[in-house]
Design an enzyme around this catalytic site. Sequence first.
Site, PDB file in Angstrom:
ATOM      1  N   THR A  77      19.078  23.754   3.729  1.00 39.80           N
ATOM      2  CA  THR A  77      18.943  24.996   4.487  1.00 39.80           C
ATOM      3  C   THR A  77      19.773  24.850   5.763  1.00 39.80           C
ATOM      4  OG1 THR A  77      16.883  24.165   5.457  1.00 39.80           O
ATOM      5  CG2 THR A  77      16.694  25.585   3.525  1.00 39.80           C
ATOM      6  N   THR A  79      19.920  25.477   9.134  1.00 41.47           N
ATOM      7  CA  THR A  79      19.536  24.860  10.406  1.00 41.47           C
ATOM      8  C   THR A  79      19.165  23.396  10.217  1.00 41.47           C
ATOM      9  OG1 THR A  79      18.763  26.985  11.231  1.00 41.47           O
ATOM     10  CG2 THR A  79      17.985  25.043  12.390  1.00 41.47           C
ATOM     11  N   CYS A  80      18.492  23.085   9.120  1.00 38.55           N
ATOM     12  CA  CYS A  80      18.102  21.693   8.846  1.00 38.55           C
ATOM     13  C   CYS A  80      19.333  20.812   8.665  1.00 38.55           C
ATOM     14  CB  CYS A  80      17.236  21.629   7.591  1.00 38.55           C
ATOM     15  SG  CYS A  80      15.758  22.667   7.649  1.00 38.55           S
ATOM     16  N   GLU A  81      20.325  21.341   7.961  1.00 37.76           N
ATOM     17  CA  GLU A  81      21.502  20.551   7.622  1.00 37.76           C
ATOM     18  C   GLU A  81      22.498  20.430   8.771  1.00 37.76           C
ATOM     19  OE1 GLU A  81      25.228  20.586   4.430  1.00 37.76           O
ATOM     20  OE2 GLU A  81      23.434  21.789   4.042  1.00 37.76           O
TER      21      GLU A  81
END
Length: 199
Positions: A77, A79-81
């Site tokens: 996803t 923002t996570c990455e």
Amino acid sequence: MGIIKKFEVTMFGLSKFVSRGLTTSLRRYISVGESIPQTNLTVIEKVNGKFEKATINSGSLFKNQKVVIVGYPGCYTPTCETLHLPQYIQRAEDLRKNGISKIYAVAVNDPFVTMAFAERLGAEDKISFIADGNGDFTKKLNMETDLSAGGLGVRSKRYSMIVSDNKVETLNDEGGPSFTNLSAVSQILEQSSKKGASK
């Protein structure tokens, strides 16, 4: 703590998901001073040049050490990455200087996706991953959030915590998938520095 700067108001426009997840707020979430619930975890770490998985009980995994646990909604996803987890990778050595022995990133994803994600991030030995495929650990913490409206099902809220010998020392809960400096590495760096100085 002052005004929290918003890096992202929602993830994929998930403003509805945050309120939907909070409808479970009558349940008691884990809090500072409580022990991490006992459960078997699928832990992914780099061993001899490649990421491997192992099943380890949480009681053994967090025993006699101070660790950071970072909850994130999902592998790959945006923002996570691109923002949340890369911060922890980049500042892993600084956290170790503050007495943090390990960083564990937790999401409700299967181990195969999680291993590929760890490779993509270039995590190396800087952070480890917990692939909480069925969400058992996340649910025991009462940190799940319902993102079904976006086709993502039940996922982990975004959060960070410092755990010392299986007990929660600090907890930074975003309340859903959105990202602010509450769960950012800067917050954990400040908290771990204060904890170290107080000893």
